[in-house]
Design a protein around this motif. Structure first.
Motif, PDB file in Angstrom:
ATOM      1  N   GLY A   5       0.822  -1.211   0.000  1.00 48.76           N
ATOM      2  CA  GLY A   5       0.000   0.000   0.000  1.00 48.76           C
ATOM      3  C   GLY A   5       0.854   1.258   0.000  1.00 48.76           C
ATOM      4  O   GLY A   5       0.544   2.240  -0.679  1.00 48.76           O
ATOM      5  N   THR A   6       1.947   1.229   0.759  1.00 49.71           N
ATOM      6  CA  THR A   6       2.867   2.373   0.784  1.00 49.71           C
ATOM      7  C   THR A   6       3.528   2.564  -0.572  1.00 49.71           C
ATOM      8  O   THR A   6       3.669   3.694  -1.062  1.00 49.71           O
ATOM      9  N   LEU A   7       3.940   1.470  -1.187  1.00 52.85           N
ATOM     10  CA  LEU A   7       4.557   1.564  -2.515  1.00 52.85           C
ATOM     11  C   LEU A   7       3.604   2.182  -3.531  1.00 52.85           C
ATOM     12  O   LEU A   7       3.980   3.094  -4.278  1.00 52.85           O
ATOM     13  N   VAL A   8       2.377   1.694  -3.573  1.00 51.54           N
ATOM     14  CA  VAL A   8       1.392   2.190  -4.540  1.00 51.54           C
ATOM     15  C   VAL A   8       1.120   3.676  -4.299  1.00 51.54           C
ATOM     16  O   VAL A   8       1.073   4.476  -5.253  1.00 51.54           O
ATOM     17  N   ALA A   9       0.959   4.073  -3.037  1.00 52.42           N
ATOM     18  CA  ALA A   9       0.676   5.473  -2.728  1.00 52.42           C
ATOM     19  C   ALA A   9       1.821   6.377  -3.164  1.00 52.42           C
ATOM     20  O   ALA A   9       1.601   7.446  -3.744  1.00 52.42           O
ATOM     21  N   MET A  10       3.067   5.939  -2.919  1.00 51.60           N
ATOM     22  CA  MET A  10       4.213   6.759  -3.295  1.00 51.60           C
ATOM     23  C   MET A  10       4.380   6.809  -4.802  1.00 51.60           C
ATOM     24  O   MET A  10       4.759   7.852  -5.363  1.00 51.60           O
ATOM     25  N   TRP A  11       4.128   5.717  -5.489  1.00 48.53           N
ATOM     26  CA  TRP A  11       4.230   5.719  -6.952  1.00 48.53           C
ATOM     27  C   TRP A  11       3.184   6.650  -7.576  1.00 48.53           C
ATOM     28  O   TRP A  11       3.476   7.388  -8.516  1.00 48.53           O
ATOM     29  N   LEU A  12       1.959   6.619  -7.045  1.00 48.02           N
ATOM     30  CA  LEU A  12       0.919   7.506  -7.568  1.00 48.02           C
ATOM     31  C   LEU A  12       1.273   8.968  -7.316  1.00 48.02           C
ATOM     32  O   LEU A  12       1.131   9.818  -8.192  1.00 48.02           O
ATOM     33  N   ALA A  13       1.758   9.248  -6.103  1.00 53.69           N
ATOM     34  CA  ALA A  13       2.095  10.625  -5.744  1.00 53.69           C
ATOM     35  C   ALA A  13       3.228  11.157  -6.611  1.00 53.69           C
ATOM     36  O   ALA A  13       3.173  12.291  -7.110  1.00 53.69           O
ATOM     37  N   THR A  14       4.271  10.358  -6.827  1.00 58.54           N
ATOM     38  CA  THR A  14       5.406  10.838  -7.610  1.00 58.54           C
ATOM     39  C   THR A  14       5.060  10.945  -9.090  1.00 58.54           C
ATOM     40  O   THR A  14       5.619  11.768  -9.799  1.00 58.54           O
ATOM     41  N   THR A  15       4.134  10.117  -9.561  1.00 64.06           N
ATOM     42  CA  THR A  15       3.688  10.225 -10.948  1.00 64.06           C
ATOM     43  C   THR A  15       2.946  11.537 -11.176  1.00 64.06           C
ATOM     44  O   THR A  15       3.097  12.189 -12.210  1.00 64.06           O
ATOM     45  N   LEU A  16       2.163  11.942 -10.183  1.00 66.33           N
ATOM     46  CA  LEU A  16       1.400  13.183 -10.301  1.00 66.33           C
ATOM     47  C   LEU A  16       2.295  14.414 -10.193  1.00 66.33           C
ATOM     48  O   LEU A  16       2.102  15.392 -10.913  1.00 66.33           O
ATOM     49  N   THR A  17       3.281  14.365  -9.286  1.00 70.07           N
ATOM     50  CA  THR A  17       4.161  15.524  -9.098  1.00 70.07           C
ATOM     51  C   THR A  17       5.254  15.586 -10.150  1.00 70.07           C
ATOM     52  O   THR A  17       5.708  16.666 -10.525  1.00 70.07           O
ATOM     53  N   ASN A  18       5.738  14.403 -10.587  1.00 74.23           N
ATOM     54  CA  ASN A  18       6.716  14.319 -11.681  1.00 74.23           C
ATOM     55  C   ASN A  18       7.980  15.135 -11.400  1.00 74.23           C
ATOM     56  O   ASN A  18       8.434  15.923 -12.222  1.00 74.23           O
ATOM     57  N   THR A  19       8.559  14.954 -10.204  1.00 76.78           N
ATOM     58  CA  THR A  19       9.798  15.646  -9.862  1.00 76.78           C
ATOM     59  C   THR A  19      10.857  14.632  -9.441  1.00 76.78           C
ATOM     60  O   THR A  19      10.553  13.651  -8.784  1.00 76.78           O
ATOM     61  N   GLY A  20      12.107  14.891  -9.818  1.00 73.96           N
ATOM     62  CA  GLY A  20      13.193  13.998  -9.434  1.00 73.96           C
ATOM     63  C   GLY A  20      13.490  12.970 -10.513  1.00 73.96           C
ATOM     64  O   GLY A  20      12.752  12.804 -11.489  1.00 73.96           O
ATOM     65  N   SER A  21      14.609  12.253 -10.339  1.00 73.29           N
ATOM     66  CA  SER A  21      15.006  11.242 -11.307  1.00 73.29           C
ATOM     67  C   SER A  21      14.123  10.000 -11.185  1.00 73.29           C
ATOM     68  O   SER A  21      13.506   9.755 -10.142  1.00 73.29           O
ATOM     69  N   PHE A  22      14.105   9.216 -12.233  1.00 72.83           N
ATOM     70  CA  PHE A  22      13.264   8.008 -12.256  1.00 72.83           C
ATOM     71  C   PHE A  22      13.646   7.043 -11.135  1.00 72.83           C
ATOM     72  O   PHE A  22      12.779   6.525 -10.428  1.00 72.83           O
ATOM     73  N   GLY A  23      14.938   6.775 -10.991  1.00 74.03           N
ATOM     74  CA  GLY A  23      15.381   5.829  -9.967  1.00 74.03           C
ATOM     75  C   GLY A  23      15.035   6.281  -8.573  1.00 74.03           C
ATOM     76  O   GLY A  23      14.630   5.469  -7.721  1.00 74.03           O
ATOM     77  N   MET A  24      15.179   7.567  -8.301  1.00 76.33           N
ATOM     78  CA  MET A  24      14.846   8.084  -6.980  1.00 76.33           C
ATOM     79  C   MET A  24      13.346   7.991  -6.720  1.00 76.33           C
ATOM     80  O   MET A  24      12.919   7.578  -5.640  1.00 76.33           O
ATOM     81  N   ARG A  25      12.550   8.356  -7.723  1.00 76.03           N
ATOM     82  CA  ARG A  25      11.103   8.439  -7.546  1.00 76.03           C
ATOM     83  C   ARG A  25      10.437   7.081  -7.437  1.00 76.03           C
ATOM     84  O   ARG A  25       9.490   6.909  -6.655  1.00 76.03           O
ATOM     85  N   ASP A  29      16.876  -0.987  -6.514  1.00 69.94           N
ATOM     86  CA  ASP A  29      17.732   0.203  -6.590  1.00 69.94           C
ATOM     87  C   ASP A  29      18.885  -0.021  -7.558  1.00 69.94           C
ATOM     88  O   ASP A  29      19.276   0.890  -8.305  1.00 69.94           O
ATOM     89  N   ALA A  30      19.451  -1.214  -7.550  1.00 71.57           N
ATOM     90  CA  ALA A  30      20.567  -1.519  -8.448  1.00 71.57           C
ATOM     91  C   ALA A  30      20.119  -1.471  -9.909  1.00 71.57           C
ATOM     92  O   ALA A  30      20.834  -0.957 -10.774  1.00 71.57           O
ATOM     93  N   VAL A  31      18.935  -1.991 -10.187  1.00 69.61           N
ATOM     94  CA  VAL A  31      18.426  -1.994 -11.561  1.00 69.61           C
ATOM     95  C   VAL A  31      18.093  -0.571 -12.020  1.00 69.61           C
ATOM     96  O   VAL A  31      18.394  -0.173 -13.143  1.00 69.61           O
ATOM     97  N   ALA A  32      17.479   0.214 -11.130  1.00 68.71           N
ATOM     98  CA  ALA A  32      17.017   1.546 -11.510  1.00 68.71           C
ATOM     99  C   ALA A  32      18.133   2.580 -11.541  1.00 68.71           C
ATOM    100  O   ALA A  32      18.114   3.503 -12.367  1.00 68.71           O
TER     101      ALA A  32
END
Length: 363
Positions: free
Chosen positions: A241-261, A305-308
């Motif tokens: 649930g935490t992963l999904v919430a953070m992925w949705l939030a970062t997709t909407l804000t669209n800030t930072g590098s892909f690996g970090m977000r 993290d290693a892959v991203a």
């Protein structure tokens, strides 16, 4: 009946989570991070110590000696004879270990020197070379073209100062025949802003984990209005649930590098959220489940993290595990205090989720 104190504790967790999840946005807001930088034309008459304090290619040995008196004689010897090669005190060794050995120049007692440093720890010793030079040599070698600098640096040179919400690289810049030193008006302000960004960066995933855990516990209280409503499924569901919430939030804000977000920060959040399940397992004595899920989560987070991010991602992933582990300690007591007994789950009938259904032993 839900005990009021437990309900208040969960609401408090939710509020803390919401506040922390917004910490990065607050820390990086324009009004928070504004800093002022100056640009002064530098000549041979300008204080060498000012240049050395703000350019990475020039070491300020005056500050170094003042901070560590044990270095006074070795540095003075190098300035007098051109070289010091010998033993140094442990305190001096610790200070010199932090000095940029790649720096080409140094300032000592108001003069410029070509600089070379080699520090060894077994035995404790150092080789310090100081060869007197002039400002023109330093300026030619240490200055960067202003045309290649950031827009903020160019504005500072044009206007004399610049106030912005980004970090400016201080140092020597060259435009035409003039050399400029760009530096912060208030160093404490810049350091404070940097720490605010780092703090917000680290607290953000912890906040999301606390928020989802708080929502999950409130939902558990609503479904099972009792003192201890937390079942295994809810405790585990907080992690994805935490992963999904953070992925949705970062997709909407669209800030930072892909690996970090999508890898680094969500990984920290997932490890933090795992604290609720850890507390549940401790209450139930499910040690095999705790160890098994812990290892699996750690491997997945570091691998992602290693892959991203690449090879460096394994280092950041490991650091993220440490941050997430410390953050998870707040959720462990919640998982422990609110976990159902195994008898309660069995009494609730076929809808209960057991260890066998998850394929994990109870330990």
């Amino acid at each position: 009946m839900v005990p009021r104190k437990r309900l208040v504790a969960v609401v408090a967790l939710l509020l803390v989570g919401v506040a922390l999840s917004q910490s990065f946005a607050v820390a990086t807001s324009t009004s928070t991070l504004e800093s002022t930088y100056e640009a002064d034309a530098v000549t041979a008459d300008s204080p060498p110590g000012l240049v050395a304090s703000h350019d990475a290619d020039v070491v300020n040995l005056d500050k170094t000696v003042n901070r560590t008196p044990q270095l006074r004689e070795p540095v003075a010897t190098a300035a007098r004879n051109g070289r010091y090669d010998g033993d140094i005190e442990p305190e001096a060794y610790m200070t010199l270990s932090d000095v940029n050995e790649d720096a080409e120049f140094a300032v000592y007692d108001g003069r410029y020197y070509r600089f070379s440093l080699n520090v060894s720890g077994d035995p404790v010793g150092a080789t310090i070379e100081l060869d007197p030079t002039d400002w023109q040599t330093v300026a030619a070698a240490a200055s960067s073209p202003a045309a290649n600098a950031s827009a903020d640096v160019r504005e500072a040179i044009d206007e004399g100062t610049v106030t912005n919400s980004t970090f400016v690289v201080p140092g020597l810049y060259e435009r035409g025949d003039t050399h400029y030193l760009v530096y912060p008006t208030n160093e404490g302000e810049v350091i404070g802003n940097f720490l605010a960004v780092i703090g917000g960066f680290l607290f953000n995933p912890l906040g999301w984990a606390y928020t989802i855990a708080g929502l999950g516990l409130l939902g558990a209280f609503r479904i099972h209005p009792r003192a201890r409503p937390l079942d295994r499924r809810t405790a585990l569901a907080v992690v994805p649930g935490t992963l999904v919430a953070m992925w949705l939030a970062t997709t909407l804000t669209n800030t930072g590098s892909f690996g970090m977000r999508y890898a680094l920060l969500p990984g920290i959040g997932a490890v933090t959220a795992f604290g609720l399940f850890a507390g549940f397992c401790i209450r139930r004595g499910s040690w095999k489940s705790l160890v098994g899920w812990s290892v699996a989560l750690a491997v997945v987070v570091v691998a992602a993290d290693a892959v991203a991010i690449g090879i460096v991602g394994t280092i950041f992933g490991a650091l993220g595990l440490v941050v997430g582990w410390f953050g998870s300690l707040l959720l462990v007591p919640y998982g422990y205090a609110l976990a159902k007994d195994s008898e309660d789950e069995r009494e609730e009938g076929p809808g209960a989720v057991t260890a066998e259904e998850l394929g994990v032993g109870e330990g």
